[in-house]
Motif scaffolding. Structure first.
Motif, PDB file in Angstrom:
ATOM      1  N   ALA A  73     -34.805  15.934  25.737  1.00 17.54           N
ATOM      2  CA  ALA A  73     -34.732  16.319  24.333  1.00 17.54           C
ATOM      3  C   ALA A  73     -33.273  16.573  23.966  1.00 17.54           C
ATOM      4  CB  ALA A  73     -35.571  17.565  24.090  1.00 17.54           C
ATOM      5  N   PHE A  74     -32.993  16.392  22.701  1.00 20.34           N
ATOM      6  CA  PHE A  74     -31.634  16.590  22.199  1.00 20.34           C
ATOM      7  C   PHE A  74     -31.652  17.581  21.052  1.00 20.34           C
ATOM      8  CE2 PHE A  74     -31.712  12.490  24.227  1.00 20.34           C
ATOM      9  CZ  PHE A  74     -30.493  12.444  24.899  1.00 20.34           C
ATOM     10  N   ASP A  75     -30.532  18.317  20.898  1.00 16.68           N
ATOM     11  CA  ASP A  75     -30.437  19.235  19.771  1.00 16.68           C
ATOM     12  C   ASP A  75     -29.988  18.471  18.529  1.00 16.68           C
ATOM     13  OD1 ASP A  75     -27.668  18.907  19.964  1.00 16.68           O
ATOM     14  OD2 ASP A  75     -27.322  20.873  20.845  1.00 16.68           O
ATOM     15  N   ASP A  76     -29.808  19.174  17.406  1.00 16.80           N
ATOM     16  CA  ASP A  76     -29.454  18.515  16.145  1.00 16.80           C
ATOM     17  C   ASP A  76     -28.051  17.906  16.152  1.00 16.80           C
ATOM     18  OD1 ASP A  76     -28.232  21.000  16.202  1.00 16.80           O
ATOM     19  OD2 ASP A  76     -28.716  21.502  14.138  1.00 16.80           O
ATOM     20  N   LYS A  77     -27.216  18.222  17.149  1.00 18.28           N
ATOM     21  CA  LYS A  77     -25.874  17.637  17.266  1.00 18.28           C
ATOM     22  C   LYS A  77     -25.839  16.493  18.277  1.00 18.28           C
ATOM     23  CE  LYS A  77     -23.580  21.884  15.979  1.00 18.28           C
ATOM     24  NZ  LYS A  77     -22.659  22.948  16.380  1.00 18.28           N
ATOM     25  N   GLY A  78     -26.999  16.146  18.846  1.00 17.25           N
ATOM     26  CA  GLY A  78     -27.072  15.051  19.795  1.00 17.25           C
ATOM     27  C   GLY A  78     -26.799  15.448  21.236  1.00 17.25           C
ATOM     28  N   ASN A  79     -26.674  16.749  21.500  1.00 16.39           N
ATOM     29  CA  ASN A  79     -26.433  17.213  22.861  1.00 16.39           C
ATOM     30  C   ASN A  79     -27.750  17.307  23.627  1.00 16.39           C
ATOM     31  OD1 ASN A  79     -23.609  17.686  22.451  1.00 16.39           O
ATOM     32  ND2 ASN A  79     -24.185  19.513  21.300  1.00 16.39           N
ATOM     33  N   LEU A  80     -27.699  16.887  24.886  1.00 12.56           N
ATOM     34  CA  LEU A  80     -28.884  16.963  25.732  1.00 12.56           C
ATOM     35  C   LEU A  80     -29.247  18.421  25.998  1.00 12.56           C
ATOM     36  CD1 LEU A  80     -30.923  15.386  27.487  1.00 12.56           C
ATOM     37  CD2 LEU A  80     -29.281  15.572  29.355  1.00 12.56           C
ATOM     38  N   ILE A  81     -30.496  18.778  25.798  1.00 17.14           N
ATOM     39  CA  ILE A  81     -30.972  20.126  26.077  1.00 17.14           C
ATOM     40  C   ILE A  81     -31.476  20.148  27.512  1.00 17.14           C
ATOM     41  CG2 ILE A  81     -32.662  21.902  25.488  1.00 17.14           C
ATOM     42  CD1 ILE A  81     -32.706  20.702  22.638  1.00 17.14           C
ATOM     43  N   LYS A  82     -30.879  21.002  28.328  1.00 15.73           N
ATOM     44  CA  LYS A  82     -31.272  21.100  29.732  1.00 15.73           C
ATOM     45  C   LYS A  82     -32.153  22.329  29.921  1.00 15.73           C
ATOM     46  CE  LYS A  82     -27.356  18.490  31.262  1.00 15.73           C
ATOM     47  NZ  LYS A  82     -26.364  18.264  32.274  1.00 15.73           N
ATOM     48  N   ASP A  83     -33.013  22.251  30.900  1.00 16.21           N
ATOM     49  CA  ASP A  83     -33.996  23.310  31.152  1.00 16.21           C
ATOM     50  C   ASP A  83     -33.712  23.922  32.518  1.00 16.21           C
ATOM     51  OD1 ASP A  83     -36.200  24.936  31.422  1.00 16.21           O
ATOM     52  OD2 ASP A  83     -37.655  23.318  31.428  1.00 16.21           O
ATOM     53  N   TYR A  84     -33.052  25.069  32.546  1.00 11.29           N
ATOM     54  CA  TYR A  84     -32.735  25.762  33.794  1.00 11.29           C
ATOM     55  C   TYR A  84     -33.733  26.890  33.992  1.00 11.29           C
ATOM     56  CZ  TYR A  84     -28.274  23.353  33.404  1.00 11.29           C
ATOM     57  OH  TYR A  84     -27.301  22.395  33.310  1.00 11.29           O
ATOM     58  N   ARG A  85     -34.231  27.022  35.231  1.00 10.32           N
ATOM     59  CA  ARG A  85     -35.209  28.077  35.518  1.00 10.32           C
ATOM     60  C   ARG A  85     -34.864  28.753  36.837  1.00 10.32           C
ATOM     61  NH1 ARG A  85     -40.997  25.413  33.892  1.00 10.32           N
ATOM     62  NH2 ARG A  85     -40.215  24.254  32.112  1.00 10.32           N
ATOM     63  N   VAL A  86     -35.149  30.036  36.907  1.00 10.28           N
ATOM     64  CA  VAL A  86     -35.050  30.783  38.152  1.00 10.28           C
ATOM     65  C   VAL A  86     -36.472  30.977  38.654  1.00 10.28           C
ATOM     66  CG1 VAL A  86     -34.411  32.970  39.213  1.00 10.28           C
ATOM     67  CG2 VAL A  86     -32.935  31.950  37.455  1.00 10.28           C
ATOM     68  N   LEU A  87     -36.698  30.576  39.908  1.00  4.17           N
ATOM     69  CA  LEU A  87     -38.024  30.750  40.498  1.00  4.17           C
ATOM     70  C   LEU A  87     -37.992  32.041  41.295  1.00  4.17           C
ATOM     71  CD1 LEU A  87     -38.626  27.095  41.679  1.00  4.17           C
ATOM     72  CD2 LEU A  87     -39.092  28.123  39.458  1.00  4.17           C
ATOM     73  N   GLY A  88     -38.650  33.058  40.776  1.00  2.00           N
ATOM     74  CA  GLY A  88     -38.559  34.386  41.360  1.00  2.00           C
ATOM     75  C   GLY A  88     -39.655  34.745  42.335  1.00  2.00           C
ATOM     76  N   ASN A  89     -40.718  33.942  42.361  1.00  2.00           N
ATOM     77  CA  ASN A  89     -41.823  34.256  43.269  1.00  2.00           C
ATOM     78  C   ASN A  89     -42.598  32.985  43.589  1.00  2.00           C
ATOM     79  OD1 ASN A  89     -43.973  33.882  41.255  1.00  2.00           O
ATOM     80  ND2 ASN A  89     -43.096  35.724  40.322  1.00  2.00           N
ATOM     81  N   ILE A  90     -43.546  33.079  44.483  1.00  4.20           N
ATOM     82  CA  ILE A  90     -44.285  31.906  44.938  1.00  4.20           C
ATOM     83  C   ILE A  90     -45.079  31.267  43.808  1.00  4.20           C
ATOM     84  CG2 ILE A  90     -46.314  33.188  45.743  1.00  4.20           C
ATOM     85  CD1 ILE A  90     -44.708  30.092  47.415  1.00  4.20           C
ATOM     86  N   ASN A  91     -45.575  32.052  42.866  1.00  4.61           N
ATOM     87  CA  ASN A  91     -46.318  31.485  41.740  1.00  4.61           C
ATOM     88  C   ASN A  91     -45.437  30.601  40.867  1.00  4.61           C
ATOM     89  OD1 ASN A  91     -48.811  32.616  42.435  1.00  4.61           O
ATOM     90  ND2 ASN A  91     -48.246  34.554  41.476  1.00  4.61           N
ATOM     91  N   ASP A  92     -44.163  30.988  40.687  1.00  8.72           N
ATOM     92  CA  ASP A  92     -43.212  30.149  39.950  1.00  8.72           C
ATOM     93  C   ASP A  92     -43.024  28.810  40.669  1.00  8.72           C
ATOM     94  OD1 ASP A  92     -42.849  32.246  38.177  1.00  8.72           O
ATOM     95  OD2 ASP A  92     -40.924  32.869  39.042  1.00  8.72           O
ATOM     96  N   VAL A  93     -42.917  28.861  41.992  1.00  8.28           N
ATOM     97  CA  VAL A  93     -42.737  27.641  42.791  1.00  8.28           C
ATOM     98  C   VAL A  93     -43.967  26.748  42.665  1.00  8.28           C
ATOM     99  CG1 VAL A  93     -42.404  26.728  45.115  1.00  8.28           C
ATOM    100  CG2 VAL A  93     -41.140  28.762  44.382  1.00  8.28           C
TER     101      VAL A  93
END
Length: 72
Positions: free
Chosen positions: A1-21
């Motif tokens: 996905a891109f924002d309104d300026k054409g920049n790629l939106i990246k999705d960073y996540r921290v996996l804090g527990n086994i359920n997140d994994v």
């Protein structure tokens, strides 16, 4: 996905527990089934992981992992 300026939106996540994994693994399984590939890159504290006894203070660890299925 891109924002309104054409920049790629990246999705960073921290996996804090086994359920997140488990949640991420389910998402990746679905993506691999649809796209056919997933790229994985790891960042570590070093390469010293083989043939060391458990508890050795010199063993290195994974400190980050990048997973992608799209360009960039």
């Amino acid at each position: 996905a891109f924002d309104d300026k054409g920049n790629l939106i990246k999705d960073y996540r921290v996996l804090g527990n086994i359920n997140d994994v488990i949640d991420i693994l389910k998402i990746l399984e679905d993506i691999k089934r649809k796209k056919g590939f997933i790229a994985v890159d790891t960042e570590t504290t070093g390469l010293n992981i083989y043939n060391l006894p458990e508890g050795n203070p010199h063993v290195d660890h994974i400190v980050g992992m990048s997973i992608s299925w799209k360009v960039d």
